[in-house]
Design a protein around this motif. Structure first.
Motif, mmCIF file in Angstrom:
data_model
loop_
_atom_site.group_PDB
_atom_site.id
_atom_site.type_symbol
_atom_site.label_atom_id
_atom_site.label_comp_id
_atom_site.label_asym_id
_atom_site.label_seq_id
_atom_site.Cartn_x
_atom_site.Cartn_y
_atom_site.Cartn_z
ATOM 1 N N GLU A 1 -23.603 1.193 2.326
ATOM 2 C CA GLU A 1 -24.723 0.093 2.794
ATOM 3 C C GLU A 1 -25.198 1.706 4.314
ATOM 4 N N ALA A 2 -26.239 1.209 4.223
ATOM 5 C CA ALA A 2 -26.790 1.872 5.893
ATOM 6 C C ALA A 2 -26.750 1.280 6.868
ATOM 7 N N SER A 3 -26.538 0.057 7.017
ATOM 8 C CA SER A 3 -26.049 -0.459 8.134
ATOM 9 C C SER A 3 -24.451 -1.353 7.836
ATOM 10 N N GLY A 4 -23.416 -0.597 6.454
ATOM 11 C CA GLY A 4 -22.273 -1.544 6.658
ATOM 12 C C GLY A 4 -21.650 -0.706 7.778
ATOM 13 N N ILE A 5 -20.066 -1.084 7.912
ATOM 14 C CA ILE A 5 -19.819 -0.576 8.518
ATOM 15 C C ILE A 5 -18.711 1.015 8.377
ATOM 16 N N PRO A 6 -18.961 1.870 9.406
ATOM 17 C CA PRO A 6 -18.881 2.552 9.358
ATOM 18 C C PRO A 6 -16.992 3.732 9.277
ATOM 19 N N GLY A 7 -16.415 2.728 8.561
ATOM 20 C CA GLY A 7 -14.899 2.549 8.614
ATOM 21 C C GLY A 7 -14.309 2.990 7.689
ATOM 22 N N VAL A 8 -14.738 3.770 6.293
ATOM 23 C CA VAL A 8 -14.180 3.484 5.341
ATOM 24 C C VAL A 8 -12.904 3.821 5.539
ATOM 25 N N PHE A 9 -12.393 5.270 6.060
ATOM 26 C CA PHE A 9 -11.528 5.976 6.580
ATOM 27 C C PHE A 9 -10.281 5.189 6.795
ATOM 28 N N LEU A 10 -10.651 4.065 7.736
ATOM 29 C CA LEU A 10 -9.537 3.707 8.020
ATOM 30 C C LEU A 10 -9.174 2.070 7.137
ATOM 31 N N LEU A 11 -9.789 2.297 5.970
ATOM 32 C CA LEU A 11 -9.496 0.915 5.108
ATOM 33 C C LEU A 11 -8.568 1.640 4.297
ATOM 34 N N LYS A 12 -8.966 2.799 4.115
ATOM 35 C CA LYS A 12 -8.105 4.003 2.900
ATOM 36 C C LYS A 12 -7.040 3.879 3.198
ATOM 37 N N THR A 13 -6.665 4.490 4.472
ATOM 38 C CA THR A 13 -5.229 4.256 5.425
ATOM 39 C C THR A 13 -4.947 3.286 4.894
ATOM 40 N N ALA A 14 -5.080 2.156 4.956
ATOM 41 C CA ALA A 14 -3.775 1.418 4.581
ATOM 42 C C ALA A 14 -3.259 1.681 3.322
ATOM 43 N N ILE A 15 -3.909 2.657 2.430
ATOM 44 C CA ILE A 15 -2.934 2.958 1.214
ATOM 45 C C ILE A 15 -1.362 3.673 1.362
ATOM 46 N N PRO A 16 -1.641 4.805 2.143
ATOM 47 C CA PRO A 16 -0.536 5.411 1.916
ATOM 48 C C PRO A 16 1.026 4.805 3.568
ATOM 49 N N ALA A 17 0.270 3.730 3.831
ATOM 50 C CA ALA A 17 0.667 2.958 4.590
ATOM 51 C C ALA A 17 1.300 1.870 3.864
ATOM 52 N N PHE A 18 0.809 1.580 3.043
ATOM 53 C CA PHE A 18 1.142 0.054 2.042
ATOM 54 C C PHE A 18 2.922 0.859 1.650
ATOM 55 N N GLY A 19 2.743 1.871 1.250
ATOM 56 C CA GLY A 19 3.254 2.801 0.706
ATOM 57 C C GLY A 19 4.627 2.701 1.512
ATOM 58 N N ILE A 20 4.403 3.687 2.088
ATOM 59 C CA ILE A 20 5.341 4.013 3.559
ATOM 60 C C ILE A 20 6.409 3.026 3.712
ATOM 61 N N LEU A 21 5.395 1.760 4.327
ATOM 62 C CA LEU A 21 5.941 0.612 4.436
ATOM 63 C C LEU A 21 6.991 -0.100 3.301
ATOM 64 N N VAL A 22 6.225 0.044 2.111
ATOM 65 C CA VAL A 22 7.535 -0.629 1.291
ATOM 66 C C VAL A 22 8.576 -0.338 0.950
ATOM 67 N N GLY A 23 7.957 1.313 0.377
ATOM 68 C CA GLY A 23 9.281 2.737 0.450
ATOM 69 C C GLY A 23 10.478 2.035 1.475
ATOM 70 N N ALA A 24 9.930 2.012 2.794
ATOM 71 C CA ALA A 24 11.280 1.681 4.423
ATOM 72 C C ALA A 24 11.585 0.406 3.951
ATOM 73 N N GLN A 25 11.346 -0.871 3.303
ATOM 74 C CA GLN A 25 11.671 -2.095 2.761
ATOM 75 C C GLN A 25 12.225 -1.980 1.425
ATOM 76 N N GLY A 26 12.244 -0.916 0.628
ATOM 77 C CA GLY A 26 13.159 -0.698 -0.354
ATOM 78 C C GLY A 26 14.516 -0.157 0.107
ATOM 79 N N VAL A 27 14.225 1.021 1.034
ATOM 80 C CA VAL A 27 15.695 0.824 1.930
ATOM 81 C C VAL A 27 16.428 0.548 2.440
ATOM 82 N N VAL A 28 16.329 -0.656 2.723
ATOM 83 C CA VAL A 28 17.028 -1.521 3.542
ATOM 84 C C VAL A 28 17.182 -2.486 2.222
ATOM 85 N N MET A 29 16.491 -2.659 1.427
ATOM 86 C CA MET A 29 17.374 -3.169 0.175
ATOM 87 C C MET A 29 18.398 -3.128 -0.250
#
Length: 172
Positions: A126-154
Protein backbone atom coordinates in the motif's frame (compact mmCIF):
# COMPACT_ATOMS: atom_id res chain seq x y z
CA UNK A 1 26.70 -27.73 29.24
CA UNK A 2 24.61 -26.19 32.00
CA UNK A 3 26.16 -22.77 31.39
CA UNK A 4 25.34 -22.88 27.66
CA UNK A 5 21.79 -24.12 28.35
CA UNK A 6 21.23 -21.34 30.88
CA UNK A 7 22.60 -18.66 28.55
CA UNK A 8 20.33 -19.73 25.68
CA UNK A 9 17.37 -20.11 28.05
CA UNK A 10 17.92 -16.65 29.53
CA UNK A 11 18.22 -15.08 26.08
CA UNK A 12 15.01 -16.70 24.86
CA UNK A 13 13.26 -15.82 28.13
CA UNK A 14 14.32 -12.16 27.81
CA UNK A 15 13.18 -11.94 24.18
CA UNK A 16 9.93 -13.76 24.96
CA UNK A 17 9.03 -11.56 27.88
CA UNK A 18 9.86 -8.42 25.91
CA UNK A 19 7.74 -9.32 22.88
CA UNK A 20 4.90 -10.58 25.11
CA UNK A 21 4.03 -6.93 25.68
CA UNK A 22 3.12 -6.78 22.00
CA UNK A 23 -0.01 -8.79 22.82
CA UNK A 24 -1.36 -5.99 25.01
CA UNK A 25 -0.26 -3.30 22.58
CA UNK A 26 -1.84 -5.23 19.71
CA UNK A 27 -5.21 -5.38 21.51
CA UNK A 28 -5.08 -1.67 22.33
CA UNK A 29 -4.17 -0.64 18.79
CA UNK A 30 -6.83 -2.91 17.29
CA UNK A 31 -9.41 -1.47 19.67
CA UNK A 32 -8.33 2.02 18.62
CA UNK A 33 -8.61 1.10 14.94
CA UNK A 34 -12.15 -0.22 15.43
CA UNK A 35 -13.26 2.79 17.46
CA UNK A 36 -11.70 5.21 14.97
CA UNK A 37 -13.32 3.46 12.02
CA UNK A 38 -16.82 2.85 13.37
CA UNK A 39 -17.27 5.75 15.78
CA UNK A 40 -15.35 8.53 14.04
CA UNK A 41 -15.32 7.20 10.47
CA UNK A 42 -11.55 7.51 10.17
CA UNK A 43 -9.09 4.84 9.09
CA UNK A 44 -5.37 4.61 9.61
CA UNK A 45 -3.46 2.13 7.46
CA UNK A 46 -0.32 2.37 9.62
CA UNK A 47 -2.29 1.35 12.69
CA UNK A 48 -3.95 -1.53 10.84
CA UNK A 49 -0.65 -2.79 9.44
CA UNK A 50 1.08 -2.37 12.80
CA UNK A 51 -1.29 -4.99 14.25
CA UNK A 52 -0.12 -7.44 11.59
CA UNK A 53 3.53 -6.59 12.35
CA UNK A 54 3.04 -7.00 16.09
CA UNK A 55 1.28 -10.32 15.61
CA UNK A 56 4.10 -11.56 13.35
CA UNK A 57 6.82 -10.48 15.77
CA UNK A 58 4.94 -11.91 18.75
CA UNK A 59 4.39 -15.29 17.13
CA UNK A 60 7.84 -15.65 15.59
CA UNK A 61 9.99 -14.29 18.40
CA UNK A 62 8.11 -15.76 21.37
CA UNK A 63 8.02 -19.34 20.02
CA UNK A 64 11.39 -20.26 21.53
CA UNK A 65 10.36 -18.78 24.89
CA UNK A 66 7.18 -20.85 24.79
CA UNK A 67 9.27 -23.91 24.01
CA UNK A 68 11.59 -23.14 26.94
CA UNK A 69 8.56 -22.98 29.24
CA UNK A 70 7.23 -26.28 27.82
CA UNK A 71 4.15 -24.42 26.63
CA UNK A 72 3.76 -25.93 23.17
CA UNK A 73 1.05 -28.48 22.53
CA UNK A 74 2.24 -32.04 22.96
CA UNK A 75 0.35 -35.26 22.44
CA UNK A 76 1.40 -36.78 25.70
CA UNK A 77 -0.43 -40.09 25.82
CA UNK A 78 2.83 -41.84 26.63
CA UNK A 79 5.00 -38.88 27.62
CA UNK A 80 2.91 -37.85 30.65
CA UNK A 81 3.26 -41.18 32.45
CA UNK A 82 6.82 -41.91 31.33
CA UNK A 83 9.86 -41.86 33.59
CA UNK A 84 12.23 -38.90 33.53
CA UNK A 85 14.76 -40.93 31.51
CA UNK A 86 12.12 -41.89 28.93
CA UNK A 87 11.03 -38.27 28.61
CA UNK A 88 14.65 -37.23 28.19
CA UNK A 89 15.07 -39.79 25.42
CA UNK A 90 11.94 -38.54 23.64
CA UNK A 91 13.13 -34.92 24.03
CA UNK A 92 16.60 -35.80 22.73
CA UNK A 93 15.28 -37.67 19.69
CA UNK A 94 12.59 -35.07 18.99
CA UNK A 95 15.05 -32.20 19.11
CA UNK A 96 17.72 -34.04 17.12
CA UNK A 97 15.49 -35.55 14.44
CA UNK A 98 12.67 -33.00 14.12
CA UNK A 99 13.12 -29.66 15.85
CA UNK A 100 16.69 -28.71 14.95
CA UNK A 101 16.53 -29.89 11.31
CA UNK A 102 13.29 -27.94 10.76
CA UNK A 103 14.78 -24.85 12.43
CA UNK A 104 17.88 -25.11 10.22
CA UNK A 105 15.71 -25.57 7.13
CA UNK A 106 13.58 -22.53 7.98
CA UNK A 107 16.66 -20.39 8.62
CA UNK A 108 18.50 -21.59 5.53
CA UNK A 109 15.55 -21.36 3.15
CA UNK A 110 14.51 -17.90 4.35
CA UNK A 111 17.98 -16.36 4.22
CA UNK A 112 17.94 -15.22 0.56
CA UNK A 113 14.26 -14.28 0.79
CA UNK A 114 14.98 -11.95 3.69
CA UNK A 115 18.26 -10.77 2.15
CA UNK A 116 16.47 -9.74 -1.05
CA UNK A 117 13.89 -7.89 1.02
CA UNK A 118 16.67 -5.99 2.80
CA UNK A 119 18.41 -5.26 -0.51
CA UNK A 120 15.38 -3.40 -1.83
CA UNK A 121 14.29 -2.16 1.61
CA UNK A 122 10.90 -3.69 0.92
CA UNK A 123 7.91 -1.77 2.14
CA UNK A 124 4.17 -2.19 2.22
CA UNK A 125 2.27 -2.90 -0.97
CA UNK A 126 0.00 0.00 0.00
CA UNK A 127 1.33 3.43 -0.92
CA UNK A 128 0.75 4.83 2.55
CA UNK A 129 1.62 1.62 4.44
CA UNK A 130 4.53 0.85 6.74
CA UNK A 131 7.79 0.84 4.76
CA UNK A 132 9.34 -1.93 6.87
CA UNK A 133 8.30 -5.30 5.46
CA UNK A 134 12.01 -6.22 5.40
CA UNK A 135 12.04 -5.92 9.21
CA UNK A 136 9.01 -8.16 9.54
CA UNK A 137 10.57 -10.77 7.25
CA UNK A 138 13.70 -10.75 9.41
CA UNK A 139 11.65 -12.45 12.11
CA UNK A 140 11.61 -15.63 9.97
CA UNK A 141 15.30 -16.55 10.25
CA UNK A 142 15.33 -15.16 13.81
CA UNK A 143 12.56 -17.65 14.60
CA UNK A 144 14.65 -20.49 13.16
CA UNK A 145 17.76 -19.47 15.07
CA UNK A 146 15.99 -18.98 18.41
CA UNK A 147 13.96 -22.19 18.18
CA UNK A 148 17.02 -24.13 16.99
CA UNK A 149 19.02 -22.80 19.93
CA UNK A 150 16.23 -23.83 22.29
CA UNK A 151 16.37 -27.28 20.66
CA UNK A 152 20.04 -27.43 21.62
CA UNK A 153 19.00 -26.65 25.20
CA UNK A 154 16.46 -29.49 25.08
CA UNK A 155 19.18 -31.84 23.86
CA UNK A 156 21.67 -30.72 26.53
CA UNK A 157 19.09 -31.16 29.29
CA UNK A 158 18.12 -34.57 27.96
CA UNK A 159 21.76 -35.62 27.83
CA UNK A 160 22.23 -34.47 31.42
CA UNK A 161 19.29 -36.58 32.55
CA UNK A 162 20.39 -39.61 30.50
CA UNK A 163 23.93 -39.38 31.85
CA UNK A 164 22.63 -39.37 35.40
CA UNK A 165 23.35 -35.69 35.91
CA UNK A 166 21.02 -33.00 37.12
CA UNK A 167 17.33 -33.36 36.43
CA UNK A 168 15.37 -31.05 34.18
CA UNK A 169 14.13 -28.76 36.97
CA UNK A 170 17.57 -28.19 38.51
CA UNK A 171 19.16 -27.09 35.23
CA UNK A 172 16.76 -24.16 34.78
Amino acid sequence: MELLASAIDNTNRLIGKAVAWLALLMVLVQFGVVVARYVFGVGDLWAQESVVYMHGFLFMLAAAYTLSEDGHVRVDIFYRGASERSRALVDLCGALVLLIPVAVLITWSSWNYVGNSWTIMEGSMEASGIPGVFLLKTAIPAFGILVGAQGVVMMLRALLVLSGGAGRASVR
